[in-house]
Design a protein around this motif. Structure first.
Motif: not given
Length: 241
Positions: A165-170
């Motif tokens: 999720l963080a990889v996608g958002v970042f």
């Protein structure tokens, strides 16, 4: 790579877009960030269905990290492309060495209580990783996974699923910042995303089967990262970056 080890997509994507596809440094970073972001969201959906996501931790990490990603990507656009790629190669060497170290998760696969100390550790780690992610145009999964384990002691497979999720958002925050300056090749990104959907699904399935025995895969991937980093340094020394 994203689905299997929760990181590494843009570490390889950026050099390929730069040298194999022929994009300029900043466009390679912006396009890679967009493609890896989209692939991360697809992989995240698969891990979520498999029950590998700790939602509260994922939300705290993502919210804190997107602020760092926006700041880092703004700084990255201000650095000369050749110098940014050189720094990218040095960062890859650090990543490759870090990935040679064994990463062990906790044993408890249950819910994680979001106590004040846990939230502070997760948010602080997210902010720092987001800053690096934005500056180098990477997803940052190779930093997020050990960061989540350190902050929460969650199992490795949960850290991989939660990290996406963080990889996608970042990556999305970074890509939008680059796109605002016209530094994204949309056609190349679309092709990259299409291939990544299939690869991410296969990687996610493999991760579920190899959750307890992925040390060898990490070592192989670390070797690839180090080799690509040396190649970038060689090209930079020849003035061809």
């Amino acid at each position: 790579m994203l689905g299997l080890i929760g990181g590494g997509g843009s570490i390889v994507a950026t050099p390929l877009l730069l040298y194999a596809v022929g994009l300029s440094p900043h466009v390679a970073l912006g396009t890679g960030a967009l493609a890896v972001s989209a692939n991360a969201f697809v992989n995240f959906a698969g891990h979520a269905r498999a029950g590998n996501v700790r939602w509260g931790v994922a939300a705290v990490f993502a919210v804190a990290g997107v602020l760092g990603a926006l700041g880092g990507s703004t700084l990255g656009k201000m650095v000369a492309g050749e110098r940014l790629i050189l720094l990218f190669a040095l960062m890859m060497i650090a990543v490759g060495i870090a990935m040679l170290r064994p990463r062990k998760g906790g044993e408890d696969g249950g819910p994680i209580a979001l106590t004040a100390p846990v939230v502070l550790r997760v948010a602080g780690t997210g902010l720092g990783v987001g800053l690096l992610s934005g500056f180098f145009g990477i997803g940052g999964g190779f930093l997020i996974v050990p960061g989540l384990i350190l902050a929460t002691r969650m199992p490795m497979i949960s850290a991989v699923g939660t990290s996406l999720l963080a990889v996608g958002v970042f990556g999305l925050a970074t890509a939008l910042n680059y796109a605002a300056s016209g530094l994204v090749d949309w056609a190349v990104a679309a092709e990259f995303i299409a291939g990544g959907v299939a690869g991410g699904w296969l990687g996610m399935r493999a991760a579920c089967r190899l959750a307890a025995d992925r040390g060898a895969l990490n070592r192989i991937f670390a070797g690839i990262v180090l080799a690509v980093a040396l190649y970038i340094l060689w090209r930079s020394a020849l003035g061809q970056a």
